[in-house]
Write an enzyme that holds these catalytic residues in place. Structure first.
Site, short mmCIF file in Angstrom:
data_model
loop_
_atom_site.label_atom_id
_atom_site.label_comp_id
_atom_site.label_asym_id
_atom_site.label_seq_id
_atom_site.Cartn_x
_atom_site.Cartn_y
_atom_site.Cartn_z
CG ASP A 72 -40.57 28.44 -22.66
OD1 ASP A 72 -40.84 28.12 -21.49
OD2 ASP A 72 -39.41 28.44 -23.11
CG ASN A 147 -44.94 28.58 -10.53
OD1 ASN A 147 -44.30 27.82 -11.27
ND2 ASN A 147 -45.48 29.70 -10.97
#
Ligand code: GLP
Length: 259
Positions: A72, A147
Site C-alpha cells: 500500500d 482493527n
C-alpha cells in the site's frame, strides 16, 4: 490458527528473517525469480534489519531476480515525502540492500503504488497487472492493524477486494499520526491505495507478524472465529492454505475463554 510464539520482538524478527531469507535463496536458486510482498508499519522494521544482516553474510547472491511489491501507499502523497511508504521502504530496506548487494536495483525491482497518481483507477489497474505479469506473489509479509486491517483493507473489506483507493478508518489515522507524524492527525493522508484482500489471498505463502499488547484483542478475536468476516479482514487468512502466524508473548497473551 496455531501461531509460533516468541518471548520477544527481536526473537520473532530474527526467526522470521531466517525463514524469509531461506525462501529467497531457494526461489532464486531454483528459478532465479522471487516475488516478495512487503509491508510497512513498525512490526516489520526488525525483520528488515535482520534480513539485511543475513544479506551481508551472502554478498555473492545474485539478487537480480528478486522483485518486491508493497501492500500500500498513502494517497495523496508524493513518493519523496519523508513519511511516504516509498521513503520508508527506501530508508529501512531497499536503500541498504542495494548498498550491500548492487545486483539488487531498487528502482527496477521494487513496486509501490504511486500516491501522486493523477488517475487512481488506471494506477490500481496498472498495479494489479504488474503483479500478474510476475506470476503471483511467492511470499507475502503482513502486519495486522489493531482493527484487523491487512495492508489498508479496513473493516468492511471482504475477499473480493482488489487494489483500490481506500478510506482510512479514524483509528488508523490516529495510530499512524502517533507513530509517524508526531501525533498530528492533520498530517496523515485520509486515503491510501492498497492491495485488496483478494489480491493478498492470491499469494502462494503468507507470513503474518504481530507484536505488542495492542494486537492482543484482534488476535483473540481471530482465535474465536471459525468464519471469515469483513469486520476483521485478517480473518480471511484463516482460509488460506499456507499462512504462518508469528506472534510475540505480548501480542498473544494468556488466552481467556470469553464467558
Ligand atoms: C499500517 C499498514 C499495515 C500494517 C499496520 C500495522 O496501517 N498499512 O500494512 O500492518 O498499519 O502497523 P504496525 O506494524 O505499526 O502495528
Amino acid at each position: 490458527m496455531h501461531p509460533q510464539i516468541f518471548p520477544t520482538y527481536q526473537d520473532l524478527s530474527s526467526h522470521v528473517a531466517q525463514k524469509v531469507f531461506f525462501r529467497i535463496e531457494q526461489h532464486l536458486r531454483d528459478k532465479n525469480h522471487m516475488v516478495l510482498g512487503l509491508a510497512t508499519g513498525k512490526t516489520p522494521i526488525g525483520l528488515y534489519a535482520h534480513l539485511l544482516a543475513l544479506f551481508e553474510t551472502r554478498p555473492d547472491l545474485n539478487l537480480s531476480g528478486l522483485v518486491a511489491f508493497n501492500l500500500d501507499e498513502y494517497y495523496p502523497i508524493p513518493p519523496t515525502a519523508p513519511h511516504s511508504y516509498h521513503s520508508e521502504m527506501q530508508r529501512m530496506f531497499f536503500g541498504p540492500l542495494q548498498e550491500i548487494n548492487p545486483s539488487f536495483r531498487a528502482e527496477q525491482q521494487t513496486h509501490i503504488p504511486h500516491g501522486d497518481t493523477p488517475d487512481i483507477k488506471k494506477e490500481c489497474r496498472r498495479y494489479e497487472e504488474a503483479i500478474h505479469r510476475h506470476g503471483s506473489i511467492d511470499l507475502q509479509i503482513l502486519g495486522i492493524g489493531t482493527n484487523g486491517h491487512i495492508g489498508f483493507n479496513e473493516p468492511g473489506s471482504d475477499d473480493t477486494t482488489r487494489t483500490r483507493l481506500v478510506d482510512l478508518a479514524p483509528e488508523t489515522i490516529q495510530i499512524n499520526a502517533d507513530k509517524f507524524f508526531h501525533g498530528d492527525t492533520n498530517q496523515v493522508p485520509r486515503q491510501a491505495i492498497s492491495m485488496g484482500v483478494g489480491t493478498i489471498l492470491e499469494a502462494t505463502e503468507i507470513f503474518l507478524l504481530a507484536s505488542g499488547s495492542s494486537k492482543r484483542a484482534i488476535l483473540q478475536d481471530l482465535r474465536e472465529r471459525n468464519e471469515p468476516t469483513p469486520h476483521n479482514p485478517a480473518s480471511y487468512l484463516l482460509r488460506h492454505p499456507h499462512v504462518r502466524w508469528f506472534v510475540d508473548d505480548e501480542a498473544w497473551g494468556e488466552y481467556k475463554e470469553r464467558k
